[in-house]
Scaffold this active site. Structure first.
Site, short mmCIF file in Angstrom:
data_model
loop_
_atom_site.label_atom_id
_atom_site.label_comp_id
_atom_site.label_asym_id
_atom_site.label_seq_id
_atom_site.Cartn_x
_atom_site.Cartn_y
_atom_site.Cartn_z
N LYS A 102 85.50 4.22 -57.81
CA LYS A 102 83.88 4.00 -58.32
C LYS A 102 84.30 3.11 -59.66
CE LYS A 102 80.30 6.37 -58.46
NZ LYS A 102 79.56 6.99 -57.34
N1 GLU Z 1 77.09 5.32 -54.95
C1 GLU Z 1 76.99 6.18 -53.85
C2 GLU Z 1 77.66 7.52 -53.81
O1 GLU Z 1 77.95 8.13 -54.84
C3 GLU Z 1 77.14 5.26 -52.45
C4 GLU Z 1 78.66 4.84 -52.44
C5 GLU Z 1 78.78 3.52 -51.26
O2 GLU Z 1 78.06 3.50 -50.68
O3 GLU Z 1 80.07 3.27 -51.34
O4 GLU Z 1 78.12 8.11 -52.84
#
Ligand code: GLU
Length: 437
Positions: A127
């Site tokens: 993240k």
């Molecule tokens: N931000 C989204 C989540 O928390 C998607 C992450 C992604 O598609 O890599 O799952």
């Protein structure tokens, strides 16, 4: 204090977690550590490797300086955390928000590891984020900040290393700038370095709606187990953006009444059910639910007392706490957001027989279609939307059925069940790969 594993007979060495991993015990990372502790007794011999889950593999903190429109230079703090890459490259979104902290990004990266393993897509967890209120930036400032951040984290991202995607306050345009910046730096167009891109740049049909569609799919499956009729259910939604807005629309289309919606602009209520298509148009035009004519305004705190069968927190972390968990009327909570429920609140809800569909399965639809996008980018062959949605629904239903069975077998909450499934997958690969050197 944590205990390191040691060969049988040898004295165990004590390795306390480094201070930045212990910090903020009450914040999202502290909540995540408690969730891991709850699963360890269910891991059998793999528990030997469990410490791995408490230590992100790699943390990068970057300074992001940019020229502001007024001629000054502003510095922003950016992060990219790769929590675990045992099952594949890091994968997870990038968030722009004024409250972003390292602890928060660490927790979000760890939840991505769990989520990706829970739906069995071949990724680890990662993240990123920048501590900034993007609403205060001009479009040019936003672009310069995004590009500089991408350059700074460019040393650890890549289509086979770590693949960012949208999250809170980031979107297709931000992904286009990230893709372009990475491609300019590496000298060739690399569409697979991010997902959630515009369709014209290698994005996938259905990606924008995927998280909300997954929330609806898992909710509809779970409802069958508790004899809850979606067609007559009342639903309260917190956050009406990409996740809450799409989930609300799909529930309304299935016959449910969306009785309350809360976002950063306020809280609105209509017993007969809000007109979701016109509310979506209002939010698209004004940025929030505030000022929507066909509803009454209620105090933000009253949101938690609303009479409803389904509650969908689809905004930020730590919304359902020991202070409001006892007031919630819903029979089922579907976590569209990441980390909306604290462990204390989880216990109160379980005691009160409220079914919580945890983030790590309920909102996995987004990353599932991100996986489809990444696969399509590699093969330069694109599926139509019906194909994407059918594959998404199949994966979500299968993953949920597996987690439901584990929760019945082990007599644990769906959150602990999802952690059991996911942590076993992660630690099994950890064990197979072994330690290097
Ligand atoms: N931000 C989204 C989540 O928390 C998607 C992450 C992604 O598609 O890599 O799952």
């Amino acid at each position: 204090m944590s205990q390191a594993s040691s060969p049988a007979g040898a004295p165990a060495l004590l390795h306390p977690l480094p201070s930045y991993l212990q910090a903020d015990k009450l914040g999202p990372w502290g909540n995540y550590l408690q969730q891991v502790d709850r699963v360890i007794p269910h891991l059998g011999s793999l528990a030997r490797w469990a410490e791995t889950l408490k230590r992100p593999k790699r943390i990068l903190i970057v300074d992001v300086p940019i020229h502001m429109d007024d001629g000054t230079v502003a510095h922003f703090e950016g992060y990219r955390v790769q929590h675990n890459v045992s099952r594949g490259p890091g994968k997870g979104g990038v968030r722009f928000h004024q409250d972003v902290t390292l602890s928060e990004v660490m927790a979000l990266s760890a939840w991505m590891s769990i989520k990706n393993a829970a739906v069995n897509v071949p990724y680890g967890g990662a993240k990123g984020g920048i501590r900034v209120d993007p609403k205060k930036l001009s479009r040019g400032e936003l672009e310069r900040m995004t590009r500089r951040y991408t350059s700074e984290i460019g040393i650890i991202i890549g289509p086979n290393k770590d693949i960012p995607a949208p999250d809170v306050n980031t979107n297709e345009q931000i992904m286009a700038w990230m893709m372009d910046t990475y491609s300019m730096n590496t000298g060739s167009t690399s569409t697979g370095v991010v997902t959630g891109k515009p369709v014209d740049l290698g994005g996938s049909l259905g990606r924008r709606e995927a998280t909300g569609r997954g929330v609806f799919t898992v909710g509809a499956e779970a409802a069958k187990h508790i004899d809850l009729d979606i067609a007559t259910a009342r639903v309260a939604v917190q956050g009406f953006g990409n996740v809450g807005g799409v989930a609300g629309k799909l529930f309304a289309e299935a016959g449910a009444r969306i009785v309350a919606v809360q976002d950063h602009g306020g809280t609105i209520y209509r017993e007969a059910g809000l007109d979701v298509p016109s509310l979506l148009r209002h939010v698209a035009a004004t940025g929030s639910v505030a000022g929507f004519a066909q509803a009454e305004v209620i105090a933000d705190d009253k949101f938690w007392d609303v009479d409803c069968e389904i509650l969908i927190p689809a905004a930020l972390e730590q919304q359902i706490t020991r202070d409001n968990a006892g007031r919630i009327k819903a029979r089922m909570i579907i976590e569209g957001a990441n980390g909306p429920t604290t462990p204390e609140a989880d216990d109160i809800l379980q005691e009160r027989n409220v079914l919580v569909l945890p983030d790590v399965i309920a909102n996995a639809g987004g990353v599932t279609v991100s996986y489809f996008e990444w696969v399509q980018d590699f093969s330069s062959f694109f599926w139509d939307e019906a194909e994407i949605n059918a594959r998404l629904v199949r994966i979500m239903k299968e993953a949920f059925a597996g987690v439901w069975q584990v929760s019945q077998d082990h007599k644990v909450s769906l959150r602990t069940a999802t952690f059991i499934v996911a942590c076993k997958r992660i630690l099994h690969t950890r064990e197979l790969r072994g330690l290097y050197p």
